[in-house]
Scaffold this motif. Structure first.
Motif, PDB file in Angstrom:
ATOM      1  N   ILE A   1     -13.038  80.242  69.185  1.00  0.00           N
ATOM      2  CA  ILE A   1     -14.310  79.957  69.863  1.00  0.00           C
ATOM      3  C   ILE A   1     -14.210  78.503  70.289  1.00  0.00           C
ATOM      4  N   ILE A   2     -14.206  78.269  71.591  1.00  0.00           N
ATOM      5  CA  ILE A   2     -13.760  76.976  72.105  1.00  0.00           C
ATOM      6  C   ILE A   2     -14.592  76.572  73.324  1.00  0.00           C
ATOM      7  N   LEU A   3     -14.652  75.267  73.589  1.00  0.00           N
ATOM      8  CA  LEU A   3     -15.404  74.773  74.739  1.00  0.00           C
ATOM      9  C   LEU A   3     -14.775  75.239  76.051  1.00  0.00           C
ATOM     10  N   THR A   4     -15.618  75.691  76.960  1.00  0.00           N
ATOM     11  CA  THR A   4     -15.163  76.273  78.225  1.00  0.00           C
ATOM     12  C   THR A   4     -14.291  75.313  79.024  1.00  0.00           C
ATOM     13  N   GLU A   5     -14.765  74.079  79.219  1.00  0.00           N
ATOM     14  CA  GLU A   5     -14.027  73.140  80.076  1.00  0.00           C
ATOM     15  C   GLU A   5     -12.676  72.776  79.468  1.00  0.00           C
TER      16      GLU A   5
ATOM     17  N   SER B   1     -10.167  67.230  74.856  1.00  0.00           N
ATOM     18  CA  SER B   1     -11.298  67.757  74.093  1.00  0.00           C
ATOM     19  C   SER B   1     -12.588  67.588  74.894  1.00  0.00           C
ATOM     20  N   GLY B   2     -13.662  68.175  74.390  1.00  0.00           N
ATOM     21  CA  GLY B   2     -14.951  68.031  75.063  1.00  0.00           C
ATOM     22  C   GLY B   2     -15.416  66.592  75.120  1.00  0.00           C
TER      23      GLY B   2
ATOM     24  N   PRO C   1     -22.571  71.426  82.679  1.00  0.00           N
ATOM     25  CA  PRO C   1     -23.087  72.157  83.856  1.00  0.00           C
ATOM     26  C   PRO C   1     -22.636  73.622  83.872  1.00  0.00           C
ATOM     27  N   TRP C   2     -22.300  74.192  82.726  1.00  0.00           N
ATOM     28  CA  TRP C   2     -21.792  75.572  82.636  1.00  0.00           C
ATOM     29  C   TRP C   2     -22.001  76.094  81.218  1.00  0.00           C
ATOM     30  N   PRO C   3     -21.813  77.413  81.003  1.00  0.00           N
ATOM     31  CA  PRO C   3     -21.883  77.973  79.641  1.00  0.00           C
ATOM     32  C   PRO C   3     -20.866  77.269  78.746  1.00  0.00           C
ATOM     33  N   CYS C   4     -21.266  76.927  77.526  1.00  0.00           N
ATOM     34  CA  CYS C   4     -20.449  75.959  76.785  1.00  0.00           C
ATOM     35  C   CYS C   4     -19.313  76.533  75.946  1.00  0.00           C
ATOM     36  N   PHE C   5     -19.509  77.673  75.296  1.00  0.00           N
ATOM     37  CA  PHE C   5     -18.461  78.206  74.429  1.00  0.00           C
ATOM     38  C   PHE C   5     -17.987  79.573  74.904  1.00  0.00           C
ATOM     39  N   VAL C   6     -16.682  79.802  74.771  1.00  0.00           N
ATOM     40  CA  VAL C   6     -16.098  81.104  75.111  1.00  0.00           C
ATOM     41  C   VAL C   6     -15.210  81.584  73.965  1.00  0.00           C
TER      42      VAL C   6
ATOM     43  N   GLU D   1     -17.295  84.753  87.433  1.00  0.00           N
ATOM     44  CA  GLU D   1     -16.266  84.056  88.212  1.00  0.00           C
ATOM     45  C   GLU D   1     -16.790  82.780  88.864  1.00  0.00           C
ATOM     46  N   HIS D   2     -18.005  82.810  89.398  1.00  0.00           N
ATOM     47  CA  HIS D   2     -18.509  81.621  90.092  1.00  0.00           C
ATOM     48  C   HIS D   2     -18.725  80.456  89.126  1.00  0.00           C
ATOM     49  N   LYS D   3     -19.003  80.763  87.858  1.00  0.00           N
ATOM     50  CA  LYS D   3     -19.149  79.706  86.849  1.00  0.00           C
ATOM     51  C   LYS D   3     -17.783  79.111  86.511  1.00  0.00           C
ATOM     52  N   LEU D   4     -16.788  79.973  86.442  1.00  0.00           N
ATOM     53  CA  LEU D   4     -15.418  79.506  86.192  1.00  0.00           C
ATOM     54  C   LEU D   4     -14.924  78.643  87.349  1.00  0.00           C
TER      55      LEU D   4
END
Length: 281
Positions: free
Chosen positions: A58-62, A115-116, A183-188, A254-257
């Protein structure tokens, strides 16, 4: 019983995983899900994924998107937290800094490069209109390292999840100057390509279990008190955090990615974008 290794930060976001493990929800599916806390955060987790010392994270998206564009053989299985992460911007309580503007051209403490805390320093600098090429960093590994670094003036400010660092503000160690939401969903939820290729049905079972827990998580009786006690937070802070936080049971759109990649590229943190099919599972 199939053993599966998963890693994540020791923060309140991940309580659904611990509840599911403690209540035997994965065992019922024949899965021995072994959780390891990684206090150093996303940069360290990227390293562990790359060396295949873990199967899932479980990790930060960016952070993971940057790592994947650099060749880390990992895919995003699904979004885990749909809401932004609220990054608090902190200085030592005894420092002379009173405003965010005063932090221009100073040194940021970061847990790891990639890292974040590293990447969001760029996002925050861009929002402030600063020259991101002048950003300076001091590697501190984790929250305790950041405390030491700010206290001894080796670093000037530190960005970390707002509610995790709130007790340090309340106790007079840090002073909070402002926030910078992602500016996006934080964890994936992510997995190594090798693990995902070999365990398609197993991954589906893991998703079904955790999504059952997250969809009902806020409705658990006294969950705010459980979180406050377990993570040593004030009840009112946890209640605010719960109000702001939205768990997800869907794949990252996809548009968030695309927005994540475009932002990283604009900040010169990645050389170029790659196809979304190379990132999404």
């Amino acid at each position: 019983m199939k053993t599966v290794k998963i890693i994540g930060v020791p923060e309140h976001f991940n309580l659904p995983w611990h509840l599911a493990i403690e209540e035997g929800a994965f065992e019922e599916r024949g899965i021995d899900l072994t959780w390891t806390d990684i206090p150093e955060g996303t940069g360290k987790m990227c390293e562990l994924l790359k060396s295949q010392e873990t199967d899932l994270a479980i990790i930060l998206t960016e952070g993971i998107v940057k790592s994947i564009t650099e060749g880390n053989k990992v895919k995003i299985i699904q979004e885990y937290i749909a809401s932004p992460l609220l990054w608090g911007i902190h200085v030592d309580a005894n420092s002379t800094y009173k405003t965010l503007e005063e932090l221009k051209d100073t040194t940021a403490a970061i847990s790891r490069f990639g890292s974040g805390s590293h990447l969001m320093a760029y996002v925050q600098a861009k929002q402030m209109g600063w020259n991101t090429e002048k950003l300076k960093f001091n590697l501190v590994n984790n929250l305790n390292g950041a405390i030491e670094s700010l206290t001894t003036s080796k670093s000037d400010y530190f960005m970390w999840e707002r509610f995790t660092t709130k007790p340090l503000v309340d106790s007079g160690i840090f002073r909070h100057l402002g926030n910078c939401p992602t500016p996006w969903p934080c964890f994936v939820l992510v997995g190594t390509n090798d693990f995902l290729f070999k365990n398609r049905s197993l991954v589906k079972h893991i998703q079904e279990v955790i999504n059952t827990y997250t969809v009902e998580f806020k409705q658990i009786p006294s969950i705010d008190r459980t979180l406050a006690n377990r993570y040593k937070q004030k009840l009112e802070d946890i209640q605010e955090w719960l109000h702001l936080t939205q768990w997800s049971q869907q794949q990252l759109l996809e548009h968030k990615l695309v927005k994540v990649q475009d932002t990283l590229k604009e900040l010169n943190l990645i050389n170029g974008s790659i196809k979304t099919t190379e990132i999404l599972y």
